[in-house]
Design an enzyme around this catalytic site. Structure first.
Site, short mmCIF file in Angstrom:
data_model
loop_
_atom_site.label_atom_id
_atom_site.label_comp_id
_atom_site.label_asym_id
_atom_site.label_seq_id
_atom_site.Cartn_x
_atom_site.Cartn_y
_atom_site.Cartn_z
N TYR A 113 0.84 -1.20 0.00
CA TYR A 113 0.00 0.00 0.00
C TYR A 113 0.87 1.24 0.00
O TYR A 113 2.05 1.18 0.32
CB TYR A 113 -0.99 -0.01 1.18
N CYS A 114 0.28 2.36 -0.39
CA CYS A 114 0.99 3.64 -0.41
C CYS A 114 0.00 4.71 0.07
O CYS A 114 -0.79 4.46 0.97
CB CYS A 114 1.54 3.93 -1.81
N ARG A 115 0.00 5.87 -0.55
CA ARG A 115 -0.95 6.92 -0.16
C ARG A 115 -2.29 6.73 -0.84
O ARG A 115 -3.33 6.75 -0.20
CB ARG A 115 -0.37 8.30 -0.51
N TRP A 142 -3.53 4.22 1.92
CA TRP A 142 -3.62 4.98 3.17
C TRP A 142 -4.86 5.88 3.22
O TRP A 142 -5.53 5.95 4.26
CB TRP A 142 -2.35 5.80 3.40
#
Length: 153
Positions: A113-115, A142
């Protein structure tokens, strides 16, 4: 003497008829018996994962350190996207020394996952290219997690 076409076409038709049902049945069986999880992860799966503290699933945050400082999904480990290819290529002991947790195998379930989902998708693609079979992508990342987790409180 009959032409080649008059002999070949009925033979091809018979051959295709005899194989088609088995091929279709095999495709249906594979489709319904597949134990593989979808490549895209939902918030509900992430929420269940962190509450169960499932040690068999590795959650990787590919954001930069400044973004990670704003908050993380519990149980996740940070590895910036810029380091993913190198990290996944490191020997186990070197990986553990550098990132502070045990390296997962190519068959383990790993969720990136990231932003907002773009970089995690890139990490997913890199891992797939390197032969990792159990990788998945939390495309909401996120932003999705933060909004829905706050809504639960």
């Amino acid at each position: 003497m009959p032409s080649f076409t008059s002999l070949a076409i009925p033979a091809l038709y018979q051959t295709s008829r005899s194989f088609a049902p088995r091929s279709l049945a095999a495709m249906r069986q594979a489709q319904y018996s597949s134990k593989a999880k979808p490549e895209v992860v939902t918030f509900e799966e992430i929420d269940t994962l962190i509450h169960k503290k499932d040690q068999n699933v590795v959650l990787i945050d590919v954001r930069e350190p400044g973004e990670v400082a704003q908050g993380i999904i519990p149980t996740s480990h940070p590895i910036p996207l810029a380091n993913i290819q190198e990290a996944l290529s490191l020997p186990d002991k070197e990986f553990e020394a550098r990132f502070g947790f045990k390296k997962f195998s190519k068959d383990d379930e790993v969720i990136f996952y990231c932003r907002s989902g773009r970089r995690s998708g890139m990490a997913f693609d890199i891992a797939k290219q390197l032969g990792y079979k159990g990788v998945r992508n939390y495309s909401g990342s996120w932003l999705d997690y933060e909004a829905k987790a706050k809504g639960q409180k």
